[in-house]
Design a protein around this motif. Structure first.
Motif, PDB file in Angstrom:
ATOM      1  N   TYR A   1      71.818  25.544 -96.697  1.00  0.00           N
ATOM      2  CA  TYR A   1      71.069  24.355 -96.281  1.00  0.00           C
ATOM      3  C   TYR A   1      69.855  24.756 -95.445  1.00  0.00           C
ATOM      4  O   TYR A   1      69.889  25.737 -94.689  1.00  0.00           O
ATOM      5  CB  TYR A   1      71.956  23.423 -95.458  1.00  0.00           C
ATOM      6  CG  TYR A   1      73.094  22.810 -96.243  1.00  0.00           C
ATOM      7  CD1 TYR A   1      72.964  21.559 -96.844  1.00  0.00           C
ATOM      8  CD2 TYR A   1      74.305  23.492 -96.379  1.00  0.00           C
ATOM      9  CE1 TYR A   1      74.009  21.007 -97.567  1.00  0.00           C
ATOM     10  CE2 TYR A   1      75.355  22.946 -97.100  1.00  0.00           C
ATOM     11  CZ  TYR A   1      75.203  21.700 -97.695  1.00  0.00           C
ATOM     12  OH  TYR A   1      76.233  21.159 -98.419  1.00  0.00           O
ATOM     13  N   ASP A   2      68.787  23.966 -95.583  1.00  0.00           N
ATOM     14  CA  ASP A   2      67.573  24.201 -94.810  1.00  0.00           C
ATOM     15  C   ASP A   2      66.783  22.901 -94.747  1.00  0.00           C
ATOM     16  O   ASP A   2      66.969  22.008 -95.579  1.00  0.00           O
ATOM     17  CB  ASP A   2      66.726  25.305 -95.443  1.00  0.00           C
ATOM     18  CG  ASP A   2      65.773  25.949 -94.449  1.00  0.00           C
ATOM     19  OD1 ASP A   2      64.823  25.265 -94.029  1.00  0.00           O
ATOM     20  OD2 ASP A   2      65.977  27.129 -94.096  1.00  0.00           O
ATOM     21  N   ASP A   3      65.896  22.806 -93.744  1.00  0.00           N
ATOM     22  CA  ASP A   3      65.057  21.618 -93.580  1.00  0.00           C
ATOM     23  C   ASP A   3      63.675  21.778 -94.203  1.00  0.00           C
ATOM     24  O   ASP A   3      62.951  20.818 -94.376  1.00  0.00           O
ATOM     25  CB  ASP A   3      64.878  21.299 -92.084  1.00  0.00           C
ATOM     26  CG  ASP A   3      65.809  20.194 -91.622  1.00  0.00           C
ATOM     27  OD1 ASP A   3      66.424  19.540 -92.488  1.00  0.00           O
ATOM     28  OD2 ASP A   3      65.929  19.979 -90.404  1.00  0.00           O
ATOM     29  N   SER A   4      63.289  23.005 -94.534  1.00  0.00           N
ATOM     30  CA  SER A   4      61.935  23.282 -95.007  1.00  0.00           C
ATOM     31  C   SER A   4      61.765  22.891 -96.478  1.00  0.00           C
ATOM     32  O   SER A   4      62.513  23.386 -97.339  1.00  0.00           O
ATOM     33  CB  SER A   4      61.601  24.758 -94.835  1.00  0.00           C
ATOM     34  OG  SER A   4      60.370  25.061 -95.451  1.00  0.00           O
ATOM     35  N   PRO A   5      60.778  22.042 -96.793  1.00  0.00           N
ATOM     36  CA  PRO A   5      60.521  21.676 -98.194  1.00  0.00           C
ATOM     37  C   PRO A   5      60.180  22.891 -99.052  1.00  0.00           C
ATOM     38  O   PRO A   5      60.397  22.879-100.270  1.00  0.00           O
ATOM     39  CB  PRO A   5      59.325  20.727 -98.095  1.00  0.00           C
ATOM     40  CG  PRO A   5      59.372  20.196 -96.700  1.00  0.00           C
ATOM     41  CD  PRO A   5      59.883  21.317 -95.866  1.00  0.00           C
ATOM     42  N   ALA A   6      59.659  23.950 -98.422  1.00  0.00           N
ATOM     43  CA  ALA A   6      59.296  25.149 -99.166  1.00  0.00           C
ATOM     44  C   ALA A   6      60.518  25.928 -99.627  1.00  0.00           C
ATOM     45  O   ALA A   6      60.432  26.755-100.541  1.00  0.00           O
ATOM     46  CB  ALA A   6      58.412  26.048 -98.301  1.00  0.00           C
ATOM     47  N   VAL A   7      61.659  25.670 -99.003  1.00  0.00           N
ATOM     48  CA  VAL A   7      62.880  26.408 -99.318  1.00  0.00           C
ATOM     49  C   VAL A   7      63.873  25.558-100.107  1.00  0.00           C
ATOM     50  O   VAL A   7      64.567  26.053-100.995  1.00  0.00           O
ATOM     51  CB  VAL A   7      63.543  26.927 -98.021  1.00  0.00           C
ATOM     52  CG1 VAL A   7      64.860  27.622 -98.318  1.00  0.00           C
ATOM     53  CG2 VAL A   7      62.611  27.863 -97.286  1.00  0.00           C
ATOM     54  N   VAL A   8      63.949  24.270 -99.785  1.00  0.00           N
ATOM     55  CA  VAL A   8      64.893  23.364-100.449  1.00  0.00           C
ATOM     56  C   VAL A   8      64.640  23.367-101.954  1.00  0.00           C
ATOM     57  O   VAL A   8      63.505  23.267-102.414  1.00  0.00           O
ATOM     58  CB  VAL A   8      64.767  21.935 -99.891  1.00  0.00           C
ATOM     59  CG1 VAL A   8      65.593  20.952-100.731  1.00  0.00           C
ATOM     60  CG2 VAL A   8      65.221  21.901 -98.438  1.00  0.00           C
ATOM     61  N   GLY A   9      65.712  23.501-102.729  1.00  0.00           N
ATOM     62  CA  GLY A   9      65.617  23.536-104.179  1.00  0.00           C
ATOM     63  C   GLY A   9      65.564  24.940-104.745  1.00  0.00           C
ATOM     64  O   GLY A   9      65.778  25.139-105.948  1.00  0.00           O
ATOM     65  N   GLU A  10      65.304  25.928-103.891  1.00  0.00           N
ATOM     66  CA  GLU A  10      65.259  27.318-104.336  1.00  0.00           C
ATOM     67  C   GLU A  10      66.673  27.838-104.578  1.00  0.00           C
ATOM     68  O   GLU A  10      67.620  27.453-103.882  1.00  0.00           O
ATOM     69  CB  GLU A  10      64.562  28.168-103.279  1.00  0.00           C
ATOM     70  CG  GLU A  10      64.338  29.612-103.678  1.00  0.00           C
ATOM     71  CD  GLU A  10      63.618  30.400-102.595  1.00  0.00           C
ATOM     72  OE1 GLU A  10      63.651  31.651-102.661  1.00  0.00           O
ATOM     73  OE2 GLU A  10      63.038  29.780-101.681  1.00  0.00           O
TER      74      GLU A  10
END
Length: 249
Positions: free
Chosen positions: A102-111
Motif C-alpha cells: 500500500y502507498d499514498d503516492s499516485p506515482a506508485v499506486v497501480g504499479e
C-alpha cells in the motif's frame, strides 16, 4: 530465540544432527551458561556428552515463536525500503507471506511490485484469509502516526515500524521499532572507544556527544558520563531510562 533459531537452521542445512551448548553458544555469540538457561525455559536440557538434537530444538523454538503457522504481512510505503522488503525472499522460508502493498503516492499506486499490485492506502483492509496480519511500516516519520492510527482502526495489532519516530498505540497493539541510524550511532560509539580507550566522555539525553563529535540531535547540558557509564546506559536493559533535560545524574 530468533538468534538460536537462525544458528540451528544453518546447522540443519549442513546436515548437523547434534550440537553442543558451547558450539551453539559460540555460533550465536553468547555464553554457554546463558544458552543453557534460555533453552531450559523450553524444557530442553540437552544430553550430557552429546548436546542438543538440532531438529528437535528447531521445532521447539519454532513453536515457541509461533512459527509453526503462516503469517500475513502487509507493507505500507513502497519507496526504496518498501520495495526491498517486498522482494526479500527470507520471509516466505520463515512462515511470513507478503499479501499486500500500500502507498499514498499516485506515482506508485497501480504499479506491480514483486507480483503484487500497489493499492491506495485508503483501501487498506486486513486480509480475511484467517491468518493474523503483521503490518510493516516503511513511511516517512511525518506521516507514520497517521498511518499507524489507520492500521489500528482497521484491526492490525502487530506493527514493525521502520520510521524514525515513536508510535503511540492503544493497549493490545504491539509495535517493534527498527532504527538503523541508532544502531549505527551505537557502533560509532564503540569504534570511538576502540580508537581512543579511556578518553571518551559523553553527554546523554537520547543522544551522545563523543569527544565533542555529536552523534545525536540533543544532549543533556552539563551532565558528563565517562565511556564506561555510557556504554552501560546503551545496553538494551537501559532503554527508556536515560534522563531528560534538566535531570541530575
Amino acid at each position: 530465540m530468533p538468534q538460536y533459531l537462525r544458528a540451528l537452521t544453518a546447522l540443519a542445512e549442513r546436515g548437523t544432527e547434534t550440537v553442543s551448548s558451547e558450539a551453539l553458544a559460540a555460533a550465536v555469540g553468547v555464553g554457554s551458561a546463558k544458552l543453557r538457561k534460555d533453552l531450559s525455559h523450553l524444557g530442553s536440557y540437552g544430553t550430557r556428552g552429546v548436546g542438543y538434537e538440532v531438529g528437535h530444538l528447531l521445532r521447539q523454538i519454532s513453536a515457541h515463536l509461533g512459527l509453526t503457522q503462516h503469517w500475513n504481512v502487509v507493507i505500507i510505503g513502497i519507496g526504496n525500503l518498501g520495495r526491498s522488503l517486498a522482494g526479500y525472499g527470507g520471509f516466505a522460508s520463515r512462515g511470513f507471506g507478503v499479501v499486500g502493498l500500500y502507498d499514498d503516492s499516485p506515482a506508485v499506486v497501480g504499479e506491480c511490485v514483486n507480483g503484487h499490485v500497489v493499492r491506495p492506502l485508503s483501501e487498506f483492509e486486513v486480509p480475511s484469509a484467517g491468518c493474523a496480519t503483521i503490518a510493516v511500516l516503511a513511511v516517512p516519520a511525518a506521516v507514520a502516526q497517521r498511518v499507524c492510527d489507520l492500521l489500528v482502526s482497521a484491526g492490525v495489532t502487530s506493527i514493525l515500524n521502520f520510521a524514525p519516530v515513536v508510535l503511540h498505540v492503544p493497549e493490545g497493539v504491539h509495535v517493534r521499532r527498527v532504527d538503523l541510524a541508532s544502531e549505527l550511532q551505537i557502533l560509532a560509539f564503540h569504534e570511538q572507544r576502540k580508537a581512543a580507550p579511556g578518553r571518551t566522555t559523553a553527554l546523554v539525553d537520547g543522544a551522545t556527544l563523543v569527544d565533542g563529535g555529536r552523534l545525536g540531535s540533543r544532549a543533556l547540558a552539563g551532565q558528563a558520563l565517562d565511556g564506561q557509564a555510557l556504554e552501560a546506559a546503551l545496553q538494551p536493559s537501559a532503554v527508556g531510562t536515560l534522563p531528560r533535560a534538566g535531570a541530575t545524574r
